[in-house]
Each structure stands twice: as structure tokens, then as C-alpha cells.
Design an enzyme around this catalytic site. Structure first.
Site, PDB file in Angstrom:
ATOM      1  N   ASP A 125      29.673  -2.615  -6.104  1.00 45.00           N
ATOM      2  CA  ASP A 125      29.157  -2.749  -7.468  1.00 45.00           C
ATOM      3  C   ASP A 125      30.273  -2.486  -8.475  1.00 45.00           C
ATOM      4  O   ASP A 125      30.616  -1.334  -8.761  1.00 45.00           O
ATOM      5  CB  ASP A 125      27.994  -1.767  -7.667  1.00 45.00           C
ATOM      6  CG  ASP A 125      27.413  -1.823  -9.067  1.00 45.00           C
ATOM      7  OD1 ASP A 125      27.632  -2.837  -9.766  1.00 45.00           O
ATOM      8  OD2 ASP A 125      26.738  -0.852  -9.466  1.00 45.00           O
ATOM      9  N   CYS A 155      24.672 -13.196 -18.573  1.00 46.00           N
ATOM     10  CA  CYS A 155      23.700 -13.099 -19.669  1.00 46.00           C
ATOM     11  C   CYS A 155      24.432 -13.138 -21.003  1.00 46.00           C
ATOM     12  O   CYS A 155      25.304 -12.312 -21.268  1.00 46.00           O
ATOM     13  CB  CYS A 155      22.884 -11.815 -19.561  1.00 46.00           C
ATOM     14  SG  CYS A 155      21.632 -11.653 -20.853  1.00 46.00           S
ATOM     15  N   HIS A 255      -8.980   3.257  -1.622  1.00 40.22           N
ATOM     16  CA  HIS A 255     -10.414   3.062  -1.843  1.00 40.22           C
ATOM     17  C   HIS A 255     -11.097   4.410  -2.045  1.00 40.22           C
ATOM     18  O   HIS A 255     -10.533   5.468  -1.723  1.00 40.22           O
ATOM     19  CB  HIS A 255     -11.020   2.361  -0.622  1.00 40.22           C
ATOM     20  CG  HIS A 255     -10.698   3.071   0.669  1.00 40.22           C
ATOM     21  ND1 HIS A 255     -11.335   4.229   1.072  1.00 40.22           N
ATOM     22  CD2 HIS A 255      -9.777   2.800   1.618  1.00 40.22           C
ATOM     23  CE1 HIS A 255     -10.838   4.631   2.225  1.00 40.22           C
ATOM     24  NE2 HIS A 255      -9.877   3.782   2.579  1.00 40.22           N
ATOM     25  N   GLU A 324      -5.808  -1.953   6.460  1.00 36.50           N
ATOM     26  CA  GLU A 324      -5.217  -0.732   6.996  1.00 36.50           C
ATOM     27  C   GLU A 324      -4.469  -1.009   8.294  1.00 36.50           C
ATOM     28  O   GLU A 324      -4.733  -2.002   8.990  1.00 36.50           O
ATOM     29  CB  GLU A 324      -6.319   0.318   7.231  1.00 36.50           C
ATOM     30  CG  GLU A 324      -5.856   1.659   7.781  1.00 36.50           C
ATOM     31  CD  GLU A 324      -4.822   2.381   6.904  1.00 36.50           C
ATOM     32  OE1 GLU A 324      -3.763   1.774   6.600  1.00 36.50           O
ATOM     33  OE2 GLU A 324      -5.058   3.547   6.546  1.00 36.50           O
TER      34      GLU A 324
END
Length: 463
Positions: A125, A155, A255, A324
Site C-alpha cells: 500500500d 479520482c 430471529h 442456519e
């Protein structure tokens, strides 16, 4: 003395234990045929570190050991006191030497990670804005037989750049002693100007036609892809094409309490208990109070999540992928029943919860693979509420919080709580919101056997 035995993950056969050094157990299967160095390219404040960290989080989650090597951190270790943008001037020869030495130090660590530490992908990086610097970097993987993939972030929108500087850059260690945000902003803009003078974008039509690369243009509005070499690079491209930078909120919840939860049973397809129905109504009120625009609601195809979603009186989508974890022969059994009926399976599951696969069922590793399309779609969306199950919830949470395979099964996702996930610059902020409806606890702490590691006589029956 008899040889220690273990069982192959691919075939259920007992084989002698191999005591030679091996990759960390979190790695699972190798998804790359040779190590890859991902080289970031682009001017400062274009989202390179954001992409690096997010991509690394994803790759680690799917089981590809990946690490970011941020050149800014190496530079701060080498130069303890940041003075000003003058350090980045192309005519500052002394600073240029320091920056090159920092890059070489980072590349040495990349080599160590990929050859000695079990890494499969390293993300370098840095700005890497000149062809000269990129040629230096290319020489390194050729020497070491590593593949190279370039990611350039382009950009030109000044609003996006300014927002990135204000959100991330001026709070960096470089500006900890700066007396005002305005001065920090001004210095960083001048730093960008230093790079702009010598910036040579990747050019796949001419000089860089032989490089494997993707250009991410205007925070994902457009992409340019060139010469993708292998499976893992294709997955990287697909992932980058799905993420976006827009503000949004993701809500995860299980749930409402089910009848099987009350009985301590795992798996199955039972409906809600009376307290579970009460939670569903409380969740409906909570969602209404959030006043979210265009909220999407996702559930599994099992009764408990569908009954919870029905109380919201909102459209919802059913995902089979959100069902699940399949407990196989242990479905609808309590842990005590499993321990009595299948003592060996119980011991194996306790010792290696992530890789252990229930007979005729699934492991957490399998579940991660099943949930990858869900993650891809979540990355594309804005506001989403996911109503799911315990194992599914912890797998999704582990992705957003960058948790390891060993940590994943033990993350806490209690019943009757909503986890509010807000993506931020380099991570995700999590808020736990309890809706004041009592429930049983289904959380299981890491066992002492798991803390010790796998038993020498170990059957780890995952692929």
C-alpha cells in the site's frame, strides 16, 4: 512407540501426524498456486488504504492469508518527526533516498511474509505513482517467483478528495502536532501537488499492456481490467466491482427466541416462542423509529426468521444461504445429547469449532463459503436488515469486524439484540442495541480443549 495419528481433511482415513512446519491452521486450503503481491497505485487521498484494508479483510475471511504493508507506517518508523510537505518534493534528494529505503524494507517484509510466515497475498500500500518505482517493485516478485496484480485508484472529484482528507488524513499521526485542521488540510493538499507533478498513471493500452491490473475510477463508477491471470485475481476484481463508498447502515439480528432455543436444541426449523413473538413486535417498533429510507429486509428460509420478519409488515427477501449451519446427524439435539450419543464428535467439535464438520452437515468454513454471495450483495446495498441465525450471524459479523477463523465461532450475537454496523474509513463501528425482551442465552464460550489446540489423535474432517 506407536506413531501419533491424525485424520486427513479430504478423506476420512487415519494417517501419521506430520510434525514438519506447516501453514497456520486458519489458512485452510490454498486458493492461490503461487504467492501474489498486490501493488496499489494512485495519488494520496484516493482511497488506496481503504481498498487495501477492505480487500485484505475479505481475503482473510474467505481463507486466503493476506496482510497489508503500508509504506506510510514504514516511513513514520524511519522518520520520527514529520515536518511538512517538503519531505515529498521530487527535488528533495535526501528524502527520496529515505523513501526508497522504506520501500525496500517493506518489500523485504513482504518476502518474509510470503515465504516464511504462510502468507498467500501481500498488499503493498503506497502511491507507486512513477514507472520507475513500479519497475523497481516488478523486479522484486520476478526474483522471488511471485505474481503481481496492480490496483490503481483514480479520482478527479475534488469533493471526494477533500472528504477523504478531512475524514482520514488530517487525523493521521503526521498531523498530531498540527495546530489546526485548516493547516493540516493545506499541507496535505501541497503534498498531493508534489506527487501530481510526476504522476504516471497505469497505461494498459501502451506501456503497461502486459501488466495484470484493475483501475478503479471515481470510487467505483467505472473500471478498467487488463490481463487477469488466475482465479484469485478474478475474485479480487469481482469483489472490487461490488463494493461502494456511500454511507449506509447494516443491521444484523437473530430471529426471536424459538421453541428449540428454549429446549437447548440446535438446528431444526421450529417457530417462535411467546418471548420470540414479543421480540418480533419490539423489532418492528425499532425499525419504524430508525426511519430508514428504502430499508431492505433479508431472512433465511426457516420459520423463526420468517415469523420475525412478518411482524415488521415490510417486504422481505428469503435467502437459502442465510439458513442456519447444518448440524447433520446432530440436528435437533441438545449439546448434552450430542455428548452422550456422539462423544467423539462432541470432543472434535469442541477442540476445533471452525474446521469441524458435523457428520453429513457443515463446518463454519463451509458456512463462510455459502455466505460469500450474501457478503457480495451486502456490499452492493445501502440500508439492510438481516434477520438470521446464530452461526450465520457470527460469520457475517466476523467479516465486518475482521475477526480470525479461530475467533469467529465465539463471537457474541445474543438473542433479542440488534447489531448496528456502520462502515467507517478503515473499518466498521458496531453498536449493540438490546430491545428489552428476555430470552435464553445460547452463547457457548471457548472450551479448555479449544484453548489447548487440537488433540494429537485428531479427525478434522473438512476439505
Amino acid at each position: 512407540m506407536p506413531l501419533e495419528l491424525t485424520q486427513s481433511r479430504v478423506q476420512k482415513i487415519w494417517i501419521p501426524v506430520d510434525h514438519r512446519p506447516s501453514l497456520p491452521r486458519t489458512c485452510g486450503p490454498k486458493l492461490t498456486n503461487s504467492p501474489t503481491v498486490i501493488v496499489m497505485v494512485g495519488l494520496p487521498a484516493r482511497g488506496k488504504t481503504y481498498i487495501s484494508k477492505k480487500l485484505t479483510r475479505y481475503l482473510n475471511w474467505i481463507g486466503v492469508p493476506t496482510k497489508v504493508f503500508n509504506l506510510g507506517e514504514y516511513r513514520r518508523d524511519g522518520v520520527k518527526q514529520y515536518s511538512s510537505y517538503n519531505f515529498f518534493r521530487p527535488d528533495n534528494e535526501e528524502a527520496m533516498k529515505v523513501r526508497k529505503q522504506c520501500a525496500l524494507a517493506a518489500l523485504r517484509d513482504v518476502k518474509s511474509y510470503l515465504t516464511k510466515e504462510g502468507g498467500q497475498i501481500a498488499v503493498f500500500d503506497a502511491t507507486n505513482t512513477t514507472r520507475e518505482r513500479r519497475h523497481m517493485i516488478l523486479h522484486f516478485p520476478k526474483e522471488n517467483d511471485f505474481k503481481v496484480f496492480f490496483i490503481e485508484s483514480v479520482c478527479d472529484d475534488p469533493t471526494v478528495v477533500a472528504s477523504n482528507i478531512m475524514e482520514v488524513k488530517i487525523s493521521s499521526p503526521d498531523y498530531k502536532d498540527c495546530n489546526s485542521r485548516e493547516n493540516a488540510m493545506d499541507d496535505f493538499m501541497k503534498r498531493i501537488n508534489c506527487y501530481e507533478a510526476s504522476y504516471q498513471p497505469l497505461d494498459p493500452d501502451n506501456d503497461d499492456r502486459d501488466l495484470s491490473l484493475i483501475k478503479v475510477i471515481d470510487v467505483g463508477q467505472r473500471f478498467l481490467v487488463n490481463r487477469v491471470q488466475d482465479h484469485i485475481q478474478r475474485r479480487i476484481v469481482y469483489y472490487l466491482m461490488n463494493i461502494h463508498w456511500q454511507p449506509r447502515t447494516i443491521y444484523l439480528c437473530r430471529h426471536g427466541e424459538s421453541k428449540h432455543n428454549l429446549q437447548g436444541k440446535i438446528g431444526g426449523d421450529s417457530g417462535l416462542s411467546s418471548r420470540g413473538r414479543k421480540f418480533a413486535n419490539a423489532l418492528s417498533k425499532f425499525v419504524e423509529e430508525q426511519n430508514l429510507k428504502d430499508l431492505k429486509v433479508w431472512t433465511s428460509q426457516l420459520k423463526s426468521t420468517i415469523q420475525t420478519a412478518e411482524a415488521l409488515q415490510l417486504p422481505y427477501e428469503q435467502w437459502k444461504a442465510l439458513n442456519e449451519i447444518d448440524a447433520g446427524v446432530c440436528e435437533e439435539m441438545t449439546y448434552e445429547e450430542i455428548k452422550d450419543t456422539y462423544p467423539e464428535e462432541y470432543a472434535l467439535a469442541e477442540a476445533d469449532k471452525y474446521y469441524y464438520r458435523y457428520p453429513t452437515g457443515e463446518s463454519y468454513q463451509d458456512l463462510v463459503q455459502r455466505l460469500e454471495p450474501v457478503i457480495m450483495e451486502l456490499e452492493r446495498q445501502e440500508n439492510v436488515l438481516v434477520i438470521c441465525h446464530q452461526a450465520v450471524c457470527v460469520c457475517l459479523l466476523a467479516y465486518f469486524l475482521d475477526k480470525s477463523a479461530e475467533e469467529m465461532p465465539y463471537l457474541k450475537c445474543p438473542l433479542h439484540a440488534v447489531l448496528k454496523l456502520t462502515p467507517i474509513a478503515y473499518g466498521c463501528r458496531v453498536e449493540s442495541i438490546y430491545l428489552n425482551v428476555e430470552s435464553v442465552s445460547t452463547h457457548r464460550e471457548r472450551s479448555e480443549d479449544a484453548k489447548k489446540g487440537p488433540n494429537p489423535l485428531m479427525r478434522s474432517n473438512s476439505h
